[in-house]
Design an enzyme around this catalytic site. Structure first.
Site, PDB file in Angstrom:
ATOM      1  N   CYS A   4       0.865  -1.189   0.000  1.00 56.83           N
ATOM      2  CA  CYS A   4       0.000   0.000   0.000  1.00 56.83           C
ATOM      3  C   CYS A   4       0.898   1.234   0.000  1.00 56.83           C
ATOM      4  CB  CYS A   4      -0.924   0.013   1.210  1.00 56.83           C
ATOM      5  SG  CYS A   4      -1.770   1.591   1.404  1.00 56.83           S
ATOM      6  N   HIS A  97      -8.009   8.444   2.343  1.00 57.62           N
ATOM      7  CA  HIS A  97      -7.308   9.718   2.456  1.00 57.62           C
ATOM      8  C   HIS A  97      -8.266  10.853   2.151  1.00 57.62           C
ATOM      9  CE1 HIS A  97      -6.833   8.256  -1.676  1.00 57.62           C
ATOM     10  NE2 HIS A  97      -6.895   9.522  -2.051  1.00 57.62           N
TER      11      HIS A  97
HETATM   12  P1  5GP Z   1      -7.221   9.676  -5.190  1.00 57.55           P
HETATM   13  O1  5GP Z   1      -7.289   9.792  -6.683  1.00 57.55           O
HETATM   14  O2  5GP Z   1      -7.026   8.233  -4.758  1.00 57.55           O
HETATM   15  O3  5GP Z   1      -8.350  10.345  -4.473  1.00 57.55           O
HETATM   16  O4  5GP Z   1      -5.954  10.499  -4.745  1.00 57.55           O
HETATM   17  C1  5GP Z   1      -4.675   9.994  -4.730  1.00 57.55           C
HETATM   18  C2  5GP Z   1      -3.745  11.173  -4.646  1.00 57.55           C
HETATM   19  O5  5GP Z   1      -2.469  10.704  -4.271  1.00 57.55           O
HETATM   20  C3  5GP Z   1      -3.572  11.928  -5.963  1.00 57.55           C
HETATM   21  O6  5GP Z   1      -3.969  13.280  -5.807  1.00 57.55           O
HETATM   22  C4  5GP Z   1      -2.083  11.781  -6.279  1.00 57.55           C
HETATM   23  O7  5GP Z   1      -1.526  12.937  -6.852  1.00 57.55           O
HETATM   24  C5  5GP Z   1      -1.494  11.470  -4.930  1.00 57.55           C
HETATM   25  N1  5GP Z   1      -0.284  10.638  -4.983  1.00 57.55           N
HETATM   26  C6  5GP Z   1      -0.102   9.520  -5.729  1.00 57.55           C
HETATM   27  N2  5GP Z   1       1.121   8.999  -5.504  1.00 57.55           N
HETATM   28  C7  5GP Z   1       1.711   9.812  -4.577  1.00 57.55           C
HETATM   29  C8  5GP Z   1       2.996   9.792  -3.946  1.00 57.55           C
HETATM   30  O8  5GP Z   1       3.836   8.918  -4.164  1.00 57.55           O
HETATM   31  N3  5GP Z   1       3.261  10.796  -3.070  1.00 57.55           N
HETATM   32  C9  5GP Z   1       2.351  11.789  -2.788  1.00 57.55           C
HETATM   33  N4  5GP Z   1       2.731  12.728  -1.919  1.00 57.55           N
HETATM   34  N5  5GP Z   1       1.132  11.826  -3.372  1.00 57.55           N
HETATM   35  C10 5GP Z   1       0.818  10.858  -4.250  1.00 57.55           C
HETATM   36 ZN    ZN Z   2      -2.407   1.505   3.575  1.00 57.05          ZN
END
Ligand code: 5GP
Ligand code: ZN
Length: 111
Positions: A4, A97
């Protein structure tokens, strides 16, 4: 949880720019910001999404967001909290998140 991404960020195995940390929660900068300020807040304890997180962790994460936004002018200037659920809801990382977006006048959102 093994494999994860956000558990690895939480443990420090993958680096991140942390802006908040306590025993249960971390907040860090999103790697691809969609607003002038874009942070992600997570419980260190793994869960898949807001429908699956336990209530204690949910309160811990929101308390952290509240503390952070009050201390850093986000509350005063306005901010948005977003959480995506499952692929069709835009979720790409399956560790619960909360996006915290602010630092500028935000556009209205929609589908
Ligand atoms: P979701 O699309 O799942 O709501 O949001 C995932 C978020 O995680 C995205 O906004 C993406 O830019 C961020 N994200 C993905 N990989 C990483 C990472 O390795 N580091 C950080 N700081 N953010 C990440
Ligand atoms: Zn996790």
């Amino acid at each position: 949880m093994k494999d994860c991404l956000f558990c690895k960020i939480s443990s420090g195995d993958i680096p991140s720019e942390k802006v908040f940390e306590n025993d249960d929660v971390i907040g860090f900068k999103d790697i691809a910001p969609m607003a002038k300020e874009h942070y992600l807040f997570i419980a260190k304890k793994h869960s898949k999404n807001i429908n699956e997180i336990d209530e204690k962790s949910l309160v811990q994460v929101y308390s952290a967001i509240k503390e952070f936004t009050q201390k850093n002018n986000l509350e005063q200037n306005g901010f948005r909290v977003v959480t995506n659920v499952n692929e069709h809801g835009g979720q790409t990382v399956f560790h619960t998140h909360f996006h915290v977006l602010g630092g500028e006048q935000l556009k209205r959102f929609g589908a």
